[in-house]
Write an enzyme that holds these catalytic residues in place. Structure first.
Site, mmCIF file in Angstrom:
data_model
loop_
_atom_site.group_PDB
_atom_site.id
_atom_site.type_symbol
_atom_site.label_atom_id
_atom_site.label_comp_id
_atom_site.label_asym_id
_atom_site.label_seq_id
_atom_site.Cartn_x
_atom_site.Cartn_y
_atom_site.Cartn_z
ATOM 1 N N ASP A 18 0.817 -1.210 0.000
ATOM 2 C CA ASP A 18 0.000 0.000 0.000
ATOM 3 C C ASP A 18 0.853 1.264 0.000
ATOM 4 O O ASP A 18 0.681 2.142 -0.854
ATOM 5 C CB ASP A 18 -0.939 0.015 1.213
ATOM 6 N N ARG A 99 -0.443 1.026 16.652
ATOM 7 C CA ARG A 99 -0.835 2.167 15.834
ATOM 8 C C ARG A 99 -0.783 3.506 16.582
ATOM 9 O O ARG A 99 -0.305 4.499 16.032
ATOM 10 C CB ARG A 99 -2.241 1.946 15.250
ATOM 11 N N ASP A 128 -7.459 -0.072 11.338
ATOM 12 C CA ASP A 128 -6.301 0.800 11.520
ATOM 13 C C ASP A 128 -6.563 2.239 11.121
ATOM 14 O O ASP A 128 -5.954 3.164 11.665
ATOM 15 C CB ASP A 128 -5.103 0.248 10.744
ATOM 16 N N SER A 180 -2.076 -10.094 3.410
ATOM 17 C CA SER A 180 -1.916 -8.814 4.083
ATOM 18 C C SER A 180 -1.332 -9.108 5.459
ATOM 19 O O SER A 180 -1.937 -9.818 6.263
ATOM 20 C CB SER A 180 -3.275 -8.115 4.225
#
Length: 407
Positions: A18, A99, A128, A180
């Site tokens: 990404d 995160r 996320d 992923s």
């Protein structure tokens, strides 16, 4: 789409599919804006190798690699572990609490750089995006946020791969291994491909699938013992050796990994409303949770232990939902810290083919009194006292029964 007011963007950069695609995409769609990449090192290991060269080659003006590992473990991982927080009974929150710390550091750099916007590569279907953006709002409430997955032309990871190939962007994945993944010191997650169908058994023994350890079938036929010492709920020693916080996790990952510990297959309820299936590897974390829970069994009184277990579910929900920087989470952590004052001692565990077996626990503050608990003769507990206690304890039931209210 171009916003001429955006001249400088700070990108949360991992070097994965990404964010590799996002750098040239930003420059194409925001009038050749400057892109500053930021990678927070929370224990990704070799994933950080060659990241600066790649970021610059794909259009970034510079890359910050911030070592957050120690802060991550001591201020995010350990507080969550001490709380006993587990999301939906299985997920040890490996991505969830990584995160906020990364996003906070990105905000600090964006403000220092005078950036116009912060960009992240989270999908519009995932959790996320919420975790990143709540942290950004906490520390830069007026900062513009760019989330390409909500607006760009790509509809799948396959589309991203095609774009990367056209742009000559090197990728470490291909169409067959396009899971992923998210990796840090605490865990590794796997999503996508065959895992999207819950009917499919994960290919644990397929070469390259598991990265932090082996499957239980491949683990040694001989059990391995490990002893962990805690001080006020914090692990400080492994097998009698003083070990600093990051090294504690690294060592337990190694021990747990080779014994097939901490592999979890879960269909979880995402914050955005859907169910999603993933496989998580958390070898060291699984051992730590088991050891800490065992020590609390003998160190906490009944009321505190039971109340704390109820609180753990709420704590897990807050972390999962990205609400780390909130008054409630902070207040709950303060409560948890107060419960850990006497959670000190040693826990011995036997690890065998994916299983964690209790093998002994000691503490100078243990509330377990063998003289009281024994089935042999003792002089500290009068068993005749129990009759009066039961009469009073059962009085409400007796009154209802006499009124004919028991169905």
């Amino acid at each position: 789409m171009a916003d001429n007011k955006i001249k400088k963007v700070v990108l949360a950069y991992s070097g994965g599919l990404d964010t590799s695609v996002i750098i040239p995409w930003l420059k194409e769609n925001y009038d050749n804006c400057e892109v500053i990449a930021v990678s927070g090192n929370v224990g990704q290991g070799t994933e950080l190798d060659g990241l600066e060269e790649k970021a610059i080659a794909t259009g970034a003006s510079k890359l910050y690699v911030e070592d957050l590992s120690k802060e991550f473990v001591e201020e995010y991982v350990f507080p969550t572990m001490k709380a006993g927080a587990v999301y939906e009974g299985k997920y040890l929150l490996g991505t969830s609490f990584a995160r906020p710390i990364i996003a906070k550091r990105i905000v600090e750099i964006a403000l220092a750089e005078g950036a116009d916007a912060i960009c992240h590569g989270c999908t519009g279907k995932g959790n996320d995006q919420v975790r990143f953006e709540l942290a950004i709002k906490a520390y830069a409430p007026n900062m513009k946020i760019i989330a390409p997955w909500r607006t760009w032309e790509f509809k799948s990871r396959e589309d991203e791969i095609e774009y990367a190939e056209k742009k000559g962007i090197p990728l470490k994945i291909n169409r067959e291994t396009n899971y992923s993944k998210d990796k840090n010191l605490w865990h590794l997650s796997h999503e996508g491909l065959d895992l999207e169908d819950p009917a499919n058994e994960p290919m644990y023994n397929k070469e390259g699938f598991l990265e932090m350890g082996v499957s239980p079938e491949q683990a040694p036929d001989k059990p391995e013992y490990v002893t962990i010492h805690f001080e006020k709920g914090i692990p400080t020693q492994i097998n009698g050796e003083d070990t600093e916080s990051v090294a504690i996790i690294e060592k337990l990952n190694e021990i747990g990994g080779r014994n097939g510990i901490g592999i979890t297959d879960i269909v979880e309820n995402r914050l955005v409303g859907m169910k999603a299936r993933g496989v998580y590897e958390t070898p060291g974390g699984t051992i730590l949770y088991a050891a800490h829970d065992k020590l609390e069994e003998i160190c906490l009184d009944k009321d505190t232990l039971h109340y704390k277990k109820n609180l753990a579910n709420t704590f897990a929900d807050l972390v999962y939902d990205g609400k780390w920087y909130t008054p409630l989470r902070e207040a709950m952590s303060a409560f948890v810290d107060s419960t850990q004052e006497y959670v000190t001692g040693d826990v011995k565990l036997k690890l065998y083919k994916g299983n964690i077996i209790d093998a002994g626990v000691t503490s100078p503050y243990s509330l377990y009194d063998e003289e009281i608990a024994t089935f042999d003769e003792d002089e500290v507990y009068d068993q005749n006292d129990s009759a009066g206690f039961i009469n009073l304890f059962g009085l409400p039931i007796k009154v209802r029964a006499k009124k004919g209210l028991i169905k």
